[in-house]
Scaffold this active site. Sequence first.
Site, PDB file in Angstrom:
ATOM      1  N   TYR A  99       4.108  -8.683  -0.078  1.00  0.00           N
ATOM      2  CA  TYR A  99       3.693  -9.572   0.748  1.00  0.00           C
ATOM      3  C   TYR A  99       4.072 -10.805   1.183  1.00  0.00           C
ATOM      4  O   TYR A  99       5.281 -11.227  -0.338  1.00  0.00           O
ATOM      5  CB  TYR A  99       2.086  -9.734   0.657  1.00  0.00           C
ATOM      6  CG  TYR A  99       1.133  -8.946   1.601  1.00  0.00           C
ATOM      7  CD1 TYR A  99       0.461  -9.427   2.248  1.00  0.00           C
ATOM      8  CD2 TYR A  99       0.857  -8.207   0.166  1.00  0.00           C
ATOM      9  CE1 TYR A  99      -0.651  -8.257   2.936  1.00  0.00           C
ATOM     10  CE2 TYR A  99      -0.562  -7.172   0.515  1.00  0.00           C
ATOM     11  CZ  TYR A  99      -0.853  -7.380   1.191  1.00  0.00           C
ATOM     12  OH  TYR A  99      -1.906  -6.512   1.598  1.00  0.00           O
ATOM     13  N   ASP A 108      -6.792  -7.825   7.525  1.00  0.00           N
ATOM     14  CA  ASP A 108      -7.381  -8.571   8.341  1.00  0.00           C
ATOM     15  C   ASP A 108      -7.203  -9.121   9.578  1.00  0.00           C
ATOM     16  O   ASP A 108      -5.449  -9.049   9.901  1.00  0.00           O
ATOM     17  CB  ASP A 108      -7.446 -10.249   7.185  1.00  0.00           C
ATOM     18  CG  ASP A 108      -8.840  -9.945   5.777  1.00  0.00           C
ATOM     19  OD1 ASP A 108      -9.040  -8.241   5.907  1.00  0.00           O
ATOM     20  OD2 ASP A 108      -8.191 -10.205   5.010  1.00  0.00           O
TER      21      ASP A 108
END
Length: 436
Positions: free
Chosen positions: A200, A127
């Site tokens: 992540y 994003d």
Amino acid sequence: MEENNPKRNKQKSFTREELLNKDKNELVEKIIALEKCNLDLKNIIRKKGEKSDTKHGTKSPKNFDFTKCHYRRILLRILYFGWDYQGFVVQDDTNQTIEHHLFHALTKSCLIECREKSNYHRSGRTDKGVSAFGQVISITIRSKFPVDQQYTLTGLNEEIPYCKILNRLLPKDIRAVAWMPIPLDKPQYSARFDCTKRQYKYYFPRSTLDIEAMREACGRLLGSNDYRNMCKMDVGNNVTQYRRELVKAELIAVTDSDTEHPTSMYYLLIEGNAFLWHQIRCIMGVLLLIGQGKESPEIITELLNVEKNPRKPQYSMALNVPLNLFRCSFDLDGTWIQDRDELRMVITQLQNEWSLKTIQSTMIKDVINELEEQLSMTETEHSSGVRSNKDRVVAYTDCLLQGVKPKVYTPLMKRSTCSSLEDRIEHYAKRRKLKM
């Protein structure tokens, strides 16, 4: 008197009603005009982008004959710092995306003819503001060699220098770092569908956080769970299944020295096959509340119990900037091919960037130290040279939780809740935006 005249009062009331209707009509007209203006502006931006792309060579040169080229299918690993970008995926109303710059470089260099013919897939859809060290794409790209020579030692070592070419055309905060050939017997191998694990990292300072409580909470995240209360539900895009499996969720200190200092850096390492929209940022938002002592680690178990708690309580997710798609794993036997000279160039650029950022950080920290010294000394203590910690400010993680900070904290399970998954499915089904 005029105030008691019924006819006059009726006339005044009628006039006010007319004025209200007129105001409403004018407001509707203004809204319609603004929407049209907004659409016109988007079209102007898009057309300017198309002209800019043509001017700067996004469209491949007309005299380049792609029918005479050899092709191979590869995985390409890229890194980028997404702080100044509107996300990875290309968008209609802006050119400031990673994909826009990537395909500009791919087409200008004639490595591909166009996106539509390149059989392109991406591992992660990061994003706005999110970075990546291990983003991987799969793509069919031009090769120097015919198919029967592409997998020989010569065909690998003397292939077109993909990373070097792309890095000369990409912005400095987007870098191609390695590529891997996809075997001939796997022509449809996809960076999206064949990625086995995604890892992540979310970076944060220790500040006054209770790291051990956060670690206990991380242990409750592991396994296969329904994470509808720890993500942004995307039912409008036909996402109705929210069960995912996390194989790793750990809090790790960046360095082993002085891990108790408020400015010591940590990161959340989280790994799974796939993630939901905003899942990691929602998880980190809850972990920060636990670290601040506002919630207990048991809140994770409560949120994962969707039978007992089918509606997500309203809470703020964590900031986007510290999130990094760090690694994508695949089951291919091949090795990543890297140009040593190009890798040195990338390292040099990143070291220079690190120096500038660290100088800025050190300068800010020096000012903080001076201001803390002034704050901690009262008039009485100043003469004796005694330092007091009672007014010390430690707010290094306050910026990581988005939204307004309430004066009185409301526990998560006592807050207003969002619509349930079933309500959302029914809503989109009625609007015929959901495939049943």
